[in-house]
Design a protein around this motif. Structure first.
Motif, PDB file in Angstrom:
ATOM      1  N   GLN A 183      60.283  19.512  75.570  1.00  0.00           N
ATOM      2  CA  GLN A 183      61.424  20.253  75.031  1.00  0.00           C
ATOM      3  C   GLN A 183      61.021  20.979  73.741  1.00  0.00           C
ATOM      4  OE1 GLN A 183      64.321  20.761  76.529  1.00  0.00           O
ATOM      5  NE2 GLN A 183      63.682  19.528  78.283  1.00  0.00           N
ATOM      6  N   ARG A 186      59.062  23.974  74.654  1.00  0.00           N
ATOM      7  CA  ARG A 186      59.936  25.002  75.193  1.00  0.00           C
ATOM      8  C   ARG A 186      60.646  25.752  74.066  1.00  0.00           C
ATOM      9  NH1 ARG A 186      64.299  25.755  78.116  1.00  0.00           N
ATOM     10  NH2 ARG A 186      65.479  24.062  77.184  1.00  0.00           N
ATOM     11  N   ILE A 306      69.584  17.896  74.893  1.00  0.00           N
ATOM     12  CA  ILE A 306      68.931  18.349  76.119  1.00  0.00           C
ATOM     13  C   ILE A 306      69.948  18.260  77.258  1.00  0.00           C
ATOM     14  CG2 ILE A 306      67.057  17.839  77.720  1.00  0.00           C
ATOM     15  CD1 ILE A 306      65.686  16.450  75.235  1.00  0.00           C
ATOM     16  N   ALA A 311      66.880  21.464  85.665  1.00  0.00           N
ATOM     17  CA  ALA A 311      65.723  22.018  84.961  1.00  0.00           C
ATOM     18  C   ALA A 311      64.823  20.913  84.424  1.00  0.00           C
ATOM     19  CB  ALA A 311      66.205  22.914  83.821  1.00  0.00           C
ATOM     20  N   LEU A 312      65.410  19.719  84.221  1.00  0.00           N
ATOM     21  CA  LEU A 312      64.603  18.596  83.727  1.00  0.00           C
ATOM     22  C   LEU A 312      63.499  18.223  84.714  1.00  0.00           C
ATOM     23  CD1 LEU A 312      67.317  16.259  82.172  1.00  0.00           C
ATOM     24  CD2 LEU A 312      65.569  17.570  80.972  1.00  0.00           C
ATOM     25  N   THR A 314      61.552  20.275  86.037  1.00  0.00           N
ATOM     26  CA  THR A 314      60.450  21.233  85.949  1.00  0.00           C
ATOM     27  C   THR A 314      59.149  20.587  85.456  1.00  0.00           C
ATOM     28  OG1 THR A 314      62.128  22.818  85.311  1.00  0.00           O
ATOM     29  CG2 THR A 314      59.843  23.504  85.087  1.00  0.00           C
TER      30      THR A 314
END
Lengths: 334, 453
Positions: A183, A186, A306, A311-312, A314
């Motif tokens: 995260q 990102r 989060i 999407a987690l 990914t």
């Protein structure tokens, strides 16, 4: 005979693994009702008040509380889903993948905001930020780093002072560490530069927040990055040496989640436990041994936590994970 | 007269049932059409998102130093987030060999020839929509094909569809109710035209055979035309028969007058008593026939005049006085006197010929039944009414209601000359003027006939 030995050798590690818990505690032992097996990544000291509250309300239910690391929890639940009733973990991505892969039992009668649950089977019940924790002795008369950039500059200014005394998660081992790292990466390139700087300072890698805080307390570490704020808050209580800094540039906030195993034998008791976790707000905010509650006042627009969404998955993809880990190793291990 | 016609079915029910049945069928069709269309659109929406996601994953694939790297973009799965938190499955293959993701996805997918494939299937006990696509990567001296399969459960889709179905059902129901109400309205308006015609036929006077002039819808025009032509024929045949009767009466009257004068002349010459009696009886019979013929003529005349009543302003007293003067000689022959009393003038608007005729018949009647040496009183007042009373035997009370019928004569009239048409004529005239004829007996004895106009 040889086969038997081979068999025993094969089984033994498994047995050893089954007994190999970071912590194991039984609450309300001797109750007549069902026994819930709760596997969790949360230290017992933080979670115990919640369980005690629950068994006080449900005296017939006893709870076996098993503590392990997030990655280990994921593996164990996938291997033997019927061995656990409730799975509590801070690694949101691994939890979401468990739910997505069908290991979670949907609980239809739980009222919680849509952002705090996924597929009505994975429920978050705390909001916990990742923090920079420092040992104050290293910053006597110095300005505290409030951002990641500030931390980078501090480390670059006094490399010899910090060499070997900075720590962070080993993202290869820790599920939560991996979640925080991905995260962070990102959110900003700063993460990679910070990792390179920390790697250049012979960073110490940890499996868990608890150990990092222990090492901070005794001076082994001066700075730890991405420590769980909740743990740090508990440990800094009464210890003037530690300072918890929530970075002001951006925060990575995790929601601790719980799910009921789809293979549970006690769906009612397990559902009641999850419902209790969501509903329970600490009786008073000054009990620092409690986990921070879900910050429900956050509106969905500016919530920084989060998100619980596909999407987690990914960064859990094998190819993606391999790529990320190799980049991370390139930065950290020099 | 009131024979109930044979009834077979109901136009109203048939119309309503057909319209409502049609509306129900249309509503159901509407529901399914909307639902089907919505399902297509919703599926298209999900397909589009899955397609975009697969495209972004394929796009992130690259050959680096001959090794395939797939850097799945965070958005690829992020865009698959749905309100129902649909589960996501994916698998990445290189040259048909599983690389990462959910290995069981291929089993449901199967090898595909075309570039893009969309299909619905089942995975881990859930219905999923599955999209797969492939891309060929060319590296240094090497070519490899990457295939991405992406599946998603359809909870959000079915939730949307449920909602749309509910709305479509409501829409269909509303459409049906509206159409049903409309069909009731249309039916009652249509049937209402028939009812209107029925009412106007029922309301007609007994003598009214004129054609219908009110506008009717085109579909009912043939019915009204037939009805009019039927009534025209009826009217014609009625007037023909009335003409015939008048003609017959007229033809009979003249020869009768001749026969009577011969009989009178012979009576003077004949000496024998029994012969004279026979001749007198003959003359009386001739008188009776002649009078009947006259009254038939009067009746025919009155019927035709009453149908087309032409009113003019007259003084009733003057009119009656003239009549009384004319009748005085006849009265005197019977040794009776006529007295006219009442208001000095009574203006009235009506047909003088008809009124005179009616009153003459009333006076004739009184003259016939009044005893000798009595007076027949005629009173005209401003109500307006004409009252003729005598001091005769009066009407038989039990027959008083039937005496105005055609050819009906009282029981006590035997032996008196009369056709039974006199009071009928008087009543017809009263009715034509919107009035009545009342027959009573006076308390002191004698009949009293009142013509109210």
């Amino acid at each position: 005979m040889r086969y038997l030995i081979a068999l025993v050798l094969l089984v033994l590690p498994g047995l050893g693994l089954a007994e190999d818990w970071e912590d194991r505690l039984i609450f309300n032992e001797g109750a007549d009702g069902p026994r819930l097996r709760v596997i969790s990544s949360t230290d017992t000291v933080l979670f115990a008040p919640l369980i005690e509250g629950f068994v006080a309300q449900n005296p017939l239910i006893s709870i076996e509380y098993l503590v392990s690391s997030t990655a280990d929890i994921n593996e164990r639940v996938r291997a033997t889903p019927d061995a656990f009733d409730v799975v509590v973990s801070s690694a949101m991505d691994l939890q979401l993948k468990l739910a997505n892969d069908g290991f979670a039992l949907p609980l239809d009668d739980i009222e919680t905001p849509s952002w705090a649950q996924w597929h009505q089977s994975l429920f978050s019940f705390t909001t916990e930020p990742a923090a920079i924790v420092i040992n104050r002795t290293a910053f006597e008369g110095q300005q505290l780093p409030l951002t990641r950039q500030g931390l980078i500059e501090t480390l670059r200014e006094r490399p010899e002072e910090f060499r070997g005394k900075v720590g962070t998660y080993d993202v290869r081992e820790s599920g939560l560490g991996y979640l925080f790292a991905t995260q962070d990466a990102r959110a900003s390139e700063t993460y990679w530069r910070l990792m390179e700087v920390m790697g250049g300072l012979d960073v110490r890698l940890y499996c868990c927040s608890g150990e990092m805080i222990n090492d901070l307390a005794d001076g082994t570490l001066l700075v730890a990055y991405n420590v769980l704020g909740s743990y740090a808050a508990v440990r800094t209580e009464g210890k003037d040496t530690l300072e918890v800094i929530l970075p002001t540039d951006f925060q990575t906030i995790m929601m601790r989640t719980a799910l009921v195993s789809h293979a549970t034998q006690e769906p009612d008791a397990a559902g009641a436990f999850v419902r209790y976790l969501i509903a329970e707000k600490p009786a008073s905010q000054d009990i620092q041994s409690s986990l921070p509650p879900l910050s429900s006042e956050d509106s969905s627009a500016d919530r920084e936590a989060i998100g619980l969404n596909p999407a987690l998955l990914t960064f859990l993809d094998d190819l993606k994970r391999r790529k990320f880990l190799s980049a991370w190793e390139d930065a950290v291990i020099q | 007269m009131t024979d109930n016609p044979t009834v077979s079915g109901s136009l109203r029910n048939r119309l309503v049932l057909t319209l409502i049945g049609g509306a129900a069928v249309l509503a159901v069709l509407l529901f399914f059409a909307v639902r089907n269309y919505a399902a297509q659109v919703a599926q298209q929406g999900q397909d589009n998102i899955l397609e975009a996601s697969v495209a972004s994953i394929l796009d992130a694939a690259a050959l680096r130093d001959g090794v395939l790297e797939v850097d799945i973009p965070y958005a690829a799965f992020s865009m698959l987030s749905t309100p129902s938190d649909d589960r996501v499955f994916y698998a990445i293959f290189q040259d048909g060999e599983f690389l990462s993701g959910y290995e069981d996805l291929r089993l449901a997918g199967g090898a595909e020839e075309s570039d893009w494939s969309f299909k619905s299937g089942e995975l881990r006990g859930e219905r999923i929509r599955q999209v797969s696509a492939s891309r060929t990567l060319v590296g240094l001296g090497r070519q490899t094909e990457i295939e991405v399969v992406l599946g998603q459960t359809q909870d959000a889709l079915s939730q949307t569809l449920d909602q749309i179905s509910r709305n479509a059902a409501l829409l269909g129901l509303g459409f049906f109710l509206l159409t049903a109400a409309l069909s009731f309205w249309v039916t009652s308006t249509t049937i209402g035209q028939l009812n209107k015609l029925t009412t106007s036929v029922t309301r007609r006077g007994p003598q009214d055979l004129s054609p219908f002039k009110k506008p009717v819808p085109r579909e009912m025009a043939p019915l009204v035309t037939s009805l009019n032509s039927l009534m025209g024929r009826l009217d014609q045949s009625l007037s023909q028969s009335e003409d015939f009767i008048a003609e017959a009466a007229h033809r009979v009257r003249t020869p009768l007058a001749t026969v009577r004068s011969y009989a009178e002349a012979t009576l003077h010459r004949v000496e024998r008593k029994d012969n004279r009696e026979a001749l007198r009886a003959m003359v009386r019979a001739i008188d009776e026939s002649s009078r009947a013929a006259g009254q038939l003529l009067d009746h025919a005349m009155i019927t035709s005049r009453a149908d087309r009543l032409e009113r003019e302003d007259v003084d009733l007293v003057e009119l009656i006085r003239e009549l009384v003067q004319r009748l005085t000689p006849i009265a005197e022959m019977k040794e009776l006197s006529l007295s006219l009393t009442g208001d000095p003038t009574v203006p009235y608007s009506g047909d003088p010929i008809l009124i005179q005729n009616a009153v003459r018949n009333m006076i004739d009647n009184a003259l016939k039944y009044a005893p000798s040496d009595s007076a027949v009183e005629i009173e005209v007042n401003a109500k307006p009414e004409v009252k003729v009373s005598d001091s005769g035997p009066g009407f038989p009370p039990e027959e008083i209601g039937q005496l105005t019928r055609r050819f009906e004569r009282g029981k006590n009239a035997v032996g008196t000359i009369g056709s039974g048409l006199g009071l009928t004529i008087a009543e017809d005239v009263a009715t034509a003027h919107g009035g009545t004829l009342v027959l009573t007996n006076q308390p002191k004895g004698g009949a009293c006939v009142i013509l109210s106009l």
